[in-house]
Scaffold this active site. Structure first.
Site, PDB file in Angstrom:
ATOM      1  N   SER A 215       0.169  -1.082  -0.314  1.00 26.55           N
ATOM      2  CA  SER A 215      -0.220   0.218   0.275  1.00 26.55           C
ATOM      3  C   SER A 215       1.113   1.135   0.090  1.00 26.55           C
ATOM      4  O   SER A 215       2.212   1.246  -0.266  1.00 26.55           O
ATOM      5  CB  SER A 215      -0.999   0.232   1.318  1.00 26.55           C
ATOM      6  OG  SER A 215      -1.590   1.123   1.677  1.00 26.55           O
ATOM      7  N   ASN A 216       0.561   2.253   0.622  1.00 23.92           N
ATOM      8  CA  ASN A 216       0.584   4.164   0.866  1.00 23.92           C
ATOM      9  C   ASN A 216       0.469   4.367   1.676  1.00 23.92           C
ATOM     10  O   ASN A 216      -0.104   4.062   2.047  1.00 23.92           O
ATOM     11  CB  ASN A 216       1.247   3.677  -1.498  1.00 23.92           C
ATOM     12  CG  ASN A 216      -0.360   4.414  -1.168  1.00 23.92           C
ATOM     13  OD1 ASN A 216      -1.241   5.307  -0.571  1.00 23.92           O
ATOM     14  ND2 ASN A 216      -1.035   4.038  -2.646  1.00 23.92           N
ATOM     15  N   TYR A 217       1.145   5.641   1.694  1.00 17.42           N
ATOM     16  CA  TYR A 217       0.883   6.826   3.127  1.00 17.42           C
ATOM     17  C   TYR A 217      -0.135   7.511   2.752  1.00 17.42           C
ATOM     18  O   TYR A 217      -0.707   8.320   3.308  1.00 17.42           O
ATOM     19  CB  TYR A 217       2.072   7.638   3.210  1.00 17.42           C
ATOM     20  CG  TYR A 217       3.293   6.395   4.299  1.00 17.42           C
ATOM     21  CD1 TYR A 217       2.902   5.915   4.569  1.00 17.42           C
ATOM     22  CD2 TYR A 217       4.495   6.791   3.061  1.00 17.42           C
ATOM     23  CE1 TYR A 217       4.774   5.126   5.580  1.00 17.42           C
ATOM     24  CE2 TYR A 217       5.292   5.563   3.394  1.00 17.42           C
ATOM     25  CZ  TYR A 217       5.165   5.671   4.883  1.00 17.42           C
ATOM     26  OH  TYR A 217       6.313   5.020   5.690  1.00 17.42           O
ATOM     27  N   ALA A 282      -4.468   7.492  -3.899  1.00 16.21           N
ATOM     28  CA  ALA A 282      -3.584   7.117  -4.385  1.00 16.21           C
ATOM     29  C   ALA A 282      -3.452   5.726  -4.937  1.00 16.21           C
ATOM     30  O   ALA A 282      -3.051   4.939  -4.392  1.00 16.21           O
ATOM     31  CB  ALA A 282      -2.584   7.388  -3.175  1.00 16.21           C
TER      32      ALA A 282
END
Ligand code: CTP
Length: 406
Positions: A215-217, A282
């Protein structure tokens, strides 16, 4: 400017309180009814008699004192919250800002803050020494108030009572009255009213096995701020979001998804019917080709996980749009990169792209602020200053609205 408006004016104990009788006079001159609520320390800096005289009403302060004007009415703190069209707190000291951000209710001013109806605007006007203003606790407490919907009128630079010269002076009463009048002015009817808006937000999670993911932030804050702002303008908003810990904005239909494929499917269901698509998510560009069932066990050897491309939701929708939808994307880059944003505008066939450079403290993931540059197909470039994500969302919608009626 403020004819017939009921203004609750909270005054705290800072040197700038000496300017408040003038502020009350200006508010009255603009046609407002003014009720002053002062903290105990405020009345060490400015006289109760002056404030009562210019406001033509007793000053409220201590909730329990028998001498306190209004003491006959034990529910006054509740009725004031209903009476007020707006609450201005000027000067707002570090101490009161901390008390309000913590939700304390230990004097009339803080109780009025809590009992004020949620739709009523609050203008907080901090004034203090520059070092205090820049301190992490004051910054944190102000950002709590800002996220609760308070408007913060930043102090000005100049000579301070401490003998220092710097940021911290309360803006002149004229500026405070003008800011308040702007806040109370009814917004012109938005071009988004009745339009169907589809927004993606947050990160996606791409499963490696049943307990792990890539995943991402992304926090989802920007997409949620856009959804809230569009709903406030009367749009019919659907928000397809990856996993985030944010409350659903009022009036928004929320669809929770996890992976990019799920986001694609959920968005597809609503896309044909929308007037405007904003890709603020995102989305992970890749996913593990073969997620493992159960839990992947470790071994001594290195591990390869083969990744395959996810669909580019924004690009596919922009290319395939049939009903003339307006399509808007984001371009987050870690360095320079406005050229990449232009490429995205072209390649993904967008009407507008919002470019932001990733900066851990001000712009990009997780933070409450953003610095956006908006580029449209006609070649217009608009560089926005550092803004709260709420304010940035408003400016983005301002730029999108005319595109809907090209
Ligand atoms: N986006 C999307 N689906 C994807 C990837 C991105 O809808 N699979 C959208 C995002 O919501 C955003 C825009 O595309 O509005 C730009 O995303 P960006 O992070 O710049 O990713 P890429 O376009 O894939 O570019 P890069 O090569 O820099 O990763």
């Amino acid at each position: 400017m403020l004819t017939g408006k009921n203004i609750l004016l909270g005054i705290c104990g800072g040197i700038a309180a000496y300017k408040t009788p003038h502020l009350v006079r200006l508010l009255k001159k603009s046609g407002a009814n003014v009720q002053v609520v002062a903290t105990k320390s405020a009345l060490k800096f400015v006289s109760e008699l002056s404030l009562a005289t210019v406001s033509r009403a007793p000053v409220l302060g201590d909730m329990f004192s028998e001498d306190s004007p209004g003491e006959g009415d034990r529910t006054l703190h509740i009725t004031l919250g209903e009476w007020a069209d707006a609450f201005v707190i000027a000067p707002a000291t570090a101490n009161t800002i901390a008390r309000l951000s913590a939700g304390l209710c230990d004097d009339m001013l803080s109780v009025c803050f809590i009992t004020l109806r949620p739709e009523k605007p609050v203008l907080v006007v901090p004034a203090m020494d520059g070092y205090m203003y820049e301190s992490p606790s004051v910054r944190r407490n102000l950002s709590v108030l800002a996220t609760q919907g308070c408007s913060i009128l930043e102090p000005e630079s100049g000579d301070l009572a401490s003998g220092q010269c710097g940021l911290g002076r309360m803006p002149e009463p004229e500026t405070i009255v003008e800011t308040l009048a702007d806040m109370l002015e009814p917004a012109p009817e938005s071009l988004l009213k009745g339009k169907k808006v589809l927004i993606t937000a947050g990160p996606t999670r791409e499963k490696i096995d049943d307990v792990r993911f890539l995943s991402n932030y992304s926090s989802g804050k920007m997409g949620f701020a856009i959804a809230a702002a569009a709903a406030r303008r009367g749009a019919i908003v659907r928000l397809v979001t990856g996993p985030v810990s944010l409350n659903t904005p009022a009036g928004v239909e929320r669809i929770d998804v996890e992976s990019a494929m799920e986001m694609m499917e959920a968005s597809r269901r609503f896309f044909d019917d929308c007037d405007l698509f904003i890709g603020a998510a995102a989305v992970a560009d890749y996913r593990p080709e073969q997620p493992v069932e159960g839990k992947l066990k470790k071994s001594g050897a290195a591990m390869d996980i083969r990744l395959v491309r996810n669909p580019d939701i924004l690009a596919e929708f922009s290319a395939g749009r049939k009903q003339g939808q307006i399509s808007v994307g984001f371009a987050l880059e870690t360095a320079g990169g406005i050229g990449y944003a232009r490429e995205k505008l072209e390649n993904k066939k967008l009407d507008l792209v919002a470019f932001n450079v990733y900066d851990r403290s001000t712009s990009g993931f997780e933070v409450d602020t953003n610095v956006l540059t908006l580029l449209d197909r006609a070649g217009n470039v608009s560089e926005l200053p550092l803004l709260s994500k709420d304010a940035a969302a408003g400016r983005l919608l301002d730029a999108i609205e005319p595109l809907l009626y090209r």
